[in-house]
Design a protein around this motif. Structure first.
Motif, PDB file in Angstrom:
ATOM      1  N   ASP A  77       0.812  -1.217   0.000  1.00 28.32           N
ATOM      2  CA  ASP A  77       0.000   0.000   0.000  1.00 28.32           C
ATOM      3  C   ASP A  77       0.850   1.274   0.000  1.00 28.32           C
ATOM      4  OD1 ASP A  77      -2.472  -1.320  -0.125  1.00 28.32           O
ATOM      5  OD2 ASP A  77      -2.353  -1.799   1.999  1.00 28.32           O
ATOM      6  N   VAL A  78       1.917   1.288   0.752  1.00 28.24           N
ATOM      7  CA  VAL A  78       2.931   2.353   0.676  1.00 28.24           C
ATOM      8  C   VAL A  78       4.281   1.694   0.877  1.00 28.24           C
ATOM      9  CG1 VAL A  78       3.894   4.410   1.762  1.00 28.24           C
ATOM     10  CG2 VAL A  78       1.427   4.216   1.502  1.00 28.24           C
ATOM     11  N   GLY A  79       5.216   1.980  -0.004  1.00 33.06           N
ATOM     12  CA  GLY A  79       6.547   1.400   0.116  1.00 33.06           C
ATOM     13  C   GLY A  79       6.790   0.366  -0.967  1.00 33.06           C
ATOM     14  N   GLY A  80       7.832  -0.423  -0.811  1.00 30.93           N
ATOM     15  CA  GLY A  80       8.162  -1.434  -1.802  1.00 30.93           C
ATOM     16  C   GLY A  80       9.630  -1.817  -1.733  1.00 30.93           C
ATOM     17  N   ARG A  81      10.221  -2.021  -2.898  1.00 36.48           N
ATOM     18  CA  ARG A  81      11.616  -2.451  -2.991  1.00 36.48           C
ATOM     19  C   ARG A  81      12.546  -1.361  -2.467  1.00 36.48           C
ATOM     20  NH1 ARG A  81      13.638  -6.088  -6.544  1.00 36.48           N
ATOM     21  NH2 ARG A  81      11.881  -7.281  -5.754  1.00 36.48           N
ATOM     22  N   ILE A  82      13.475  -1.749  -1.605  1.00 31.40           N
ATOM     23  CA  ILE A  82      14.387  -0.798  -0.990  1.00 31.40           C
ATOM     24  C   ILE A  82      15.785  -0.888  -1.581  1.00 31.40           C
ATOM     25  CG2 ILE A  82      15.452  -0.041   1.177  1.00 31.40           C
ATOM     26  CD1 ILE A  82      12.435   0.477   0.963  1.00 31.40           C
ATOM     27  N   ASP A  83      16.349  -2.063  -1.645  1.00 28.94           N
ATOM     28  CA  ASP A  83      17.740  -2.210  -2.058  1.00 28.94           C
ATOM     29  C   ASP A  83      17.865  -3.266  -3.147  1.00 28.94           C
ATOM     30  OD1 ASP A  83      19.256  -1.596   1.140  1.00 28.94           O
ATOM     31  OD2 ASP A  83      19.362  -0.374  -0.663  1.00 28.94           O
TER      32      ASP A  83
END
Length: 222
Positions: A77-83
């Motif tokens: 919903d908010v956010g996702g792949r970081i690194d």
């Protein structure tokens, strides 16, 4: 027998995330933190056929209906792949990189927790996000529904009605999104009842994730 790289990831995740209230989902690479009406999610996603991991950190709103018929579904919903991924080469190398990845996950989880520390702040953030989407020509979708729900929970009924109307009267929304917005709009005729219905929906999802029910939703300010 559990592969070494999975054990290393599990140890690193526990060290970094357990102090923040995260718990592991079974033997998976998913870690969850309970924030009442939403979950913080950290996923050490397998990287294809290699022994390694991507990192996904995101918020999942518990009022979101399960989309596949399964009780255990998690939407980004908010956010996702970081690194980018880390790849196993040796136990020593991978332990260092997994610890770093887990610390990064903890930092991002704290950032999300701070960002959505209250239902009022959630409504503010989701409204701003949806307005930005609308300016880019991609508004009036699920994020508009989520912003509307957050406004209802915050007692901001006029803002909820305005943002939900962008879905109800938008150009060609997907049928499920359109139906959800229409149902929410109809519920605005009795905001207290709608809040109770949302609480029931949240508690059904909490039960699916084995969390105890909420007795009540946050009390709106003002």
């Amino acid at each position: 027998m559990v592969e070494a790289h999975n054990s290393i990831i599990a140890r690193a995740a526990k060290a970094a995330l357990a102090p923040l209230g995260f718990r592991r989902k079974g033997q998976s690479r998913i870690w969850l933190a309970d924030h009442g009406h939403w979950l913080g999610v950290v996923e050490f996603q397998p990287s294809g056929s290699s022994k390694g991991s991507y990192l996904n950190v995101y918020a999942h709103w518990l009022w979101t209906p399960a989309s596949t018929g399964s009780t255990f579904t998690l939407s980004y919903d908010v956010g996702g792949r970081i690194d980018s991924s880390i790849v196993f080469q040796s136990e020593q190398q991978f332990a260092v990189e997994a610890a770093s990845l887990a610390e990064r996950a903890a930092q991002e989880a704290v950032r999300l927790r701070t960002k959505f520390h209250s239902i009022e702040s959630m409504a503010d953030v989701l409204l701003a996000q949806e307005r930005a989407f609308a300016e880019e020509g991609r508004g009036g979708r699920w994020q508009a529904c989520h912003a509307g729900v957050a406004c209802v929970l915050a007692g901001r009924i006029d803002e909820a009605r305005t943002i939900l109307a962008t879905v109800s009267h938008g150009s060609g929304p997907q049928p499920l999104i359109h139906a959800r917005a229409k149902a929410l709009m109809a519920g605005l005729a009795d905001p207290d009842r709608l809040r109770r219905e949302l609480l029931s929906a949240i508690n059904r999802r909490r039960a699916a994730f084995k969390y105890p029910p909420l007795d009540e939703l946050p009390v709106p300010v003002g």
